[in-house]
Design a protein around this motif. Structure first.
Motif, PDB file in Angstrom:
ATOM      1  N   ALA A  32       0.831  -1.207   0.000  1.00  0.00           N
ATOM      2  CA  ALA A  32       0.000   0.000   0.000  1.00  0.00           C
ATOM      3  C   ALA A  32       0.869   1.263   0.000  1.00  0.00           C
ATOM      4  CB  ALA A  32      -0.975  -0.004   1.169  1.00  0.00           C
ATOM      5  N   ILE A  33       1.844   1.287  -0.896  1.00  0.00           N
ATOM      6  CA  ILE A  33       2.720   2.446  -1.038  1.00  0.00           C
ATOM      7  C   ILE A  33       2.745   2.837  -2.513  1.00  0.00           C
ATOM      8  CG2 ILE A  33       4.792   1.018  -1.279  1.00  0.00           C
ATOM      9  CD1 ILE A  33       6.355   3.236   0.149  1.00  0.00           C
ATOM     10  N   GLU A  34       2.756   4.127  -2.776  1.00  0.00           N
ATOM     11  CA  GLU A  34       2.813   4.622  -4.148  1.00  0.00           C
ATOM     12  C   GLU A  34       4.198   4.321  -4.734  1.00  0.00           C
ATOM     13  OE1 GLU A  34       0.518   6.403  -5.955  1.00  0.00           O
ATOM     14  OE2 GLU A  34      -0.986   6.206  -4.390  1.00  0.00           O
ATOM     15  N   PRO A  35       4.261   3.848  -5.972  1.00  0.00           N
ATOM     16  CA  PRO A  35       5.575   3.594  -6.588  1.00  0.00           C
ATOM     17  C   PRO A  35       6.479   4.825  -6.571  1.00  0.00           C
ATOM     18  CG  PRO A  35       3.840   2.632  -7.910  1.00  0.00           C
ATOM     19  CD  PRO A  35       3.162   3.438  -6.830  1.00  0.00           C
ATOM     20  N   ILE A  36       5.915   5.999  -6.808  1.00  0.00           N
ATOM     21  CA  ILE A  36       6.738   7.210  -6.807  1.00  0.00           C
ATOM     22  C   ILE A  36       7.389   7.434  -5.442  1.00  0.00           C
ATOM     23  CG2 ILE A  36       4.858   8.806  -6.250  1.00  0.00           C
ATOM     24  CD1 ILE A  36       6.189  10.814  -8.151  1.00  0.00           C
ATOM     25  N   ARG A  37       6.670   7.120  -4.383  1.00  0.00           N
ATOM     26  CA  ARG A  37       7.215   7.283  -3.033  1.00  0.00           C
ATOM     27  C   ARG A  37       8.379   6.320  -2.808  1.00  0.00           C
ATOM     28  NH1 ARG A  37       7.575  11.273   0.009  1.00  0.00           N
ATOM     29  NH2 ARG A  37       9.592  10.481   0.463  1.00  0.00           N
ATOM     30  N   LEU A  38       8.209   5.086  -3.241  1.00  0.00           N
ATOM     31  CA  LEU A  38       9.262   4.088  -3.085  1.00  0.00           C
ATOM     32  C   LEU A  38      10.490   4.464  -3.904  1.00  0.00           C
ATOM     33  CD1 LEU A  38      10.016   1.338  -1.837  1.00  0.00           C
ATOM     34  CD2 LEU A  38       9.092   0.283  -3.892  1.00  0.00           C
ATOM     35  N   LEU A  39      10.272   4.871  -5.153  1.00  0.00           N
ATOM     36  CA  LEU A  39      11.398   5.259  -5.997  1.00  0.00           C
ATOM     37  C   LEU A  39      12.104   6.492  -5.449  1.00  0.00           C
ATOM     38  CD1 LEU A  39       9.786   4.660  -9.485  1.00  0.00           C
ATOM     39  CD2 LEU A  39      11.537   3.274  -8.370  1.00  0.00           C
ATOM     40  N   LYS A  51      17.865  17.444  -1.881  1.00  0.00           N
ATOM     41  CA  LYS A  51      16.840  16.666  -1.182  1.00  0.00           C
ATOM     42  C   LYS A  51      15.519  17.433  -1.155  1.00  0.00           C
ATOM     43  CE  LYS A  51      15.760  14.259   3.127  1.00  0.00           C
ATOM     44  NZ  LYS A  51      14.394  14.172   2.738  1.00  0.00           N
ATOM     45  N   LYS A  52      15.572  18.729  -0.890  1.00  0.00           N
ATOM     46  CA  LYS A  52      14.361  19.544  -0.841  1.00  0.00           C
ATOM     47  C   LYS A  52      13.645  19.545  -2.196  1.00  0.00           C
ATOM     48  CE  LYS A  52      12.090  23.632   0.600  1.00  0.00           C
ATOM     49  NZ  LYS A  52      10.795  23.201   0.145  1.00  0.00           N
ATOM     50  N   GLU A  53      14.415  19.727  -3.269  1.00  0.00           N
ATOM     51  CA  GLU A  53      13.803  19.713  -4.604  1.00  0.00           C
ATOM     52  C   GLU A  53      13.161  18.354  -4.885  1.00  0.00           C
ATOM     53  OE1 GLU A  53      14.930  20.186  -9.336  1.00  0.00           O
ATOM     54  OE2 GLU A  53      16.476  20.589  -7.847  1.00  0.00           O
ATOM     55  N   ALA A  54      13.856  17.277  -4.563  1.00  0.00           N
ATOM     56  CA  ALA A  54      13.305  15.930  -4.771  1.00  0.00           C
ATOM     57  C   ALA A  54      12.049  15.726  -3.937  1.00  0.00           C
ATOM     58  CB  ALA A  54      14.358  14.879  -4.427  1.00  0.00           C
ATOM     59  N   ASP A  55      12.080  16.152  -2.690  1.00  0.00           N
ATOM     60  CA  ASP A  55      10.900  16.020  -1.819  1.00  0.00           C
ATOM     61  C   ASP A  55       9.722  16.828  -2.370  1.00  0.00           C
ATOM     62  OD1 ASP A  55      12.452  14.455  -0.136  1.00  0.00           O
ATOM     63  OD2 ASP A  55      12.685  16.009   1.403  1.00  0.00           O
ATOM     64  N   ASP A  56       9.998  18.059  -2.812  1.00  0.00           N
ATOM     65  CA  ASP A  56       8.932  18.920  -3.343  1.00  0.00           C
ATOM     66  C   ASP A  56       8.318  18.333  -4.614  1.00  0.00           C
ATOM     67  OD1 ASP A  56       9.315  20.704  -1.272  1.00  0.00           O
ATOM     68  OD2 ASP A  56      10.364  22.209  -2.487  1.00  0.00           O
ATOM     69  N   ARG A  57       9.157  17.821  -5.517  1.00  0.00           N
ATOM     70  CA  ARG A  57       8.633  17.243  -6.760  1.00  0.00           C
ATOM     71  C   ARG A  57       7.796  15.999  -6.479  1.00  0.00           C
ATOM     72  NH1 ARG A  57      10.788  19.408 -11.365  1.00  0.00           N
ATOM     73  NH2 ARG A  57      12.643  20.682 -11.085  1.00  0.00           N
ATOM     74  N   THR A  58       8.233  15.194  -5.532  1.00  0.00           N
ATOM     75  CA  THR A  58       7.481  13.990  -5.186  1.00  0.00           C
ATOM     76  C   THR A  58       6.160  14.356  -4.539  1.00  0.00           C
ATOM     77  OG1 THR A  58       9.543  12.770  -4.907  1.00  0.00           O
ATOM     78  CG2 THR A  58       7.585  11.807  -3.918  1.00  0.00           C
ATOM     79  N   LYS A  59       6.187  15.322  -3.646  1.00  0.00           N
ATOM     80  CA  LYS A  59       4.944  15.761  -2.995  1.00  0.00           C
ATOM     81  C   LYS A  59       3.972  16.337  -4.033  1.00  0.00           C
ATOM     82  CE  LYS A  59       2.888  18.193   0.703  1.00  0.00           C
ATOM     83  NZ  LYS A  59       2.354  17.473   1.770  1.00  0.00           N
ATOM     84  N   LEU A  60       4.489  17.122  -4.970  1.00  0.00           N
ATOM     85  CA  LEU A  60       3.635  17.683  -6.022  1.00  0.00           C
ATOM     86  C   LEU A  60       2.990  16.566  -6.842  1.00  0.00           C
ATOM     87  CD1 LEU A  60       2.525  20.139  -7.534  1.00  0.00           C
ATOM     88  CD2 LEU A  60       4.637  20.123  -8.887  1.00  0.00           C
ATOM     89  N   ALA A  61       3.758  15.558  -7.195  1.00  0.00           N
ATOM     90  CA  ALA A  61       3.207  14.431  -7.962  1.00  0.00           C
ATOM     91  C   ALA A  61       2.107  13.730  -7.171  1.00  0.00           C
ATOM     92  CB  ALA A  61       4.317  13.452  -8.321  1.00  0.00           C
TER      93      ALA A  61
END
Length: 100
Positions: A32-39, A51-61
């Motif tokens: 029950a985890i989104e693939p984008i979160r795991l990747l 790290k901040k940019e990666a976190d922000d892009r993942t959160k936006l997705a």
């Protein structure tokens, strides 16, 4: 639950074998985890230079995933207009689809 032999699972854990995309999706569904979160968690450098940019892009997705379907065209238009223009002079992705 995973439906694979213990030896195969062990090879994944030791990085002796690589997961297929299909198996990765199946594991994400089981966990029950989104693939984008795991990747993002295992390879944040794919999502941003920091790290901040990666976190922000993942959160936006993840936020976009929950946008109602009728709002998606407007949101896509906004994002396309915010994205930098391609350096080769071509139309930004998505605009040529609307004009056809």
């Amino acid at each position: 639950m995973v439906g694979i032999a213990e030896q195969v699972y062990g090879r994944y854990e030791r990085a002796a074998s690589h997961l297929t995309a299909t198996r990765l999706i199946h594991l994400c569904e089981l966990l029950a985890i989104e693939p984008i979160r795991l990747l993002h968690d295992v390879a944040p450098h794919l999502w941003g230079k920091t790290k901040k940019e990666a976190d922000d892009r993942t959160k936006l997705a993840q936020l976009i995933r929950d946008v109602p379907a009728d709002v998606l065209p407007s949101l896509m238009d906004i994002v396309i207009r915010l994205a930098p223009a391609p350096s080769n002079g071509a139309e930004p992705p998505g605009l040529e689809d609307d004009e056809a």
